[in-house]
Design an enzyme around this catalytic site. Sequence first.
Site, short mmCIF file in Angstrom:
data_model
loop_
_atom_site.label_atom_id
_atom_site.label_comp_id
_atom_site.label_asym_id
_atom_site.label_seq_id
_atom_site.Cartn_x
_atom_site.Cartn_y
_atom_site.Cartn_z
N ASP A 48 0.81 -1.22 0.00
CA ASP A 48 0.00 0.00 0.00
C ASP A 48 0.84 1.27 0.00
O ASP A 48 0.31 2.38 0.13
CB ASP A 48 -0.93 0.02 1.22
CG ASP A 48 -2.12 -0.90 1.06
OD1 ASP A 48 -2.46 -1.23 -0.09
OD2 ASP A 48 -2.71 -1.30 2.08
N ARG A 79 0.58 -1.40 7.78
CA ARG A 79 1.04 -0.22 7.07
C ARG A 79 2.04 0.62 7.88
O ARG A 79 2.65 1.54 7.32
CB ARG A 79 -0.16 0.66 6.67
CG ARG A 79 -1.09 -0.01 5.67
CD ARG A 79 -1.96 1.01 4.97
NE ARG A 79 -1.16 1.92 4.15
CZ ARG A 79 -1.66 2.98 3.52
NH1 ARG A 79 -2.94 3.27 3.64
NH2 ARG A 79 -0.87 3.76 2.79
N ARG A 88 -10.08 5.90 11.23
CA ARG A 88 -8.61 5.82 11.25
C ARG A 88 -8.05 6.89 12.20
O ARG A 88 -7.80 6.62 13.36
CB ARG A 88 -8.05 6.00 9.83
CG ARG A 88 -8.52 4.94 8.82
CD ARG A 88 -7.96 3.56 9.10
NE ARG A 88 -8.35 2.59 8.11
CZ ARG A 88 -7.75 2.39 6.94
NH1 ARG A 88 -6.73 3.15 6.60
NH2 ARG A 88 -8.17 1.44 6.13
N HIS A 144 -11.61 7.19 4.99
CA HIS A 144 -10.74 8.36 5.07
C HIS A 144 -11.50 9.58 4.58
O HIS A 144 -12.35 9.47 3.68
CB HIS A 144 -9.51 8.19 4.16
CG HIS A 144 -8.34 7.51 4.79
ND1 HIS A 144 -7.40 6.83 4.05
CD2 HIS A 144 -7.94 7.42 6.09
CE1 HIS A 144 -6.47 6.35 4.86
NE2 HIS A 144 -6.78 6.69 6.10
N CYS A 148 -5.38 9.41 -3.11
CA CYS A 148 -4.61 8.51 -2.26
C CYS A 148 -3.17 8.36 -2.74
O CYS A 148 -2.25 8.19 -1.94
CB CYS A 148 -5.27 7.14 -2.20
SG CYS A 148 -6.81 7.08 -1.26
#
Length: 274
Positions: free
Chosen positions: A70, A95, A140, A169, A267
Amino acid sequence: MSDSRVQRQRRFLVCEPRHFAVQYAINPWMHPDTHVDVDLAHEQWQTLIRAYENHGHTIDAVEPVPGLPDMVFAANSAVVVGGRVFGSLFHAPERRPESTHYDLWFKTAGYDVHRPVAVCEGEGDLVWTGRYVLAGTGFRTTREAHREVQEFFGHPVISLTLVDPHFYHLDTALFVIDDSAEGNNIVYYPEAFSPGSREVLARLYPDAVLATRDDAMAFGLNSVSDGRHVFIAPQAEALAVRLDDHGYVPVPVDLSELHKAGGGIKCCTQEIRS
């Protein structure tokens, strides 16, 4: 009307999807049994980079790291305002190693990097508007991180609660279309937010462009605007028409292979603001 929209040159930090894969599930879009065409993902990503360069924007790149699939989603690595870098602390353990590599890039480039104490996922949840920071929470980034961001930058931080896990997000539910003092405005999908957050956005941005669920599910809110051109998923056709009606120039870029991991144009794009 598009002639009245003013483009501002941007500097973007990106990361090639050389090791892109869907190996775990940390959002509703991800399914580990999904086949990923890495060559196609790379081709689509290169198309985005060419689109930015063709419109005069500057590109910097972080070297991708094996085992971090990612890492292509550079926006989650930090938020940069006025040359100051507020780094990331990812919610998902998978991540967290990404932060080290992005921090090293910034430090090598001459920046000091603030390491957050609370969970914070960079521009995924922290959106600089030119006036203040819109800050997402609910899935998040934490509210504790919002306070930390305000103390670090010294700019007001407006907390917004996300309520739909598909829009985990803030940058999947909202983007800044114009960050100038004269025309400051956003595009957002109201139902991605709690009732109180919707009221806040309506008060702050009475002239905002409103998106539908179809727009949002097509990653239409995961767009990047330079004040005139809007780099947008071609699947968000209705939103592109609406933007054109408001005087912006849609630039369709298909990142459908990267959508399989829940990410799109924004992103993949970290903005470095001097």
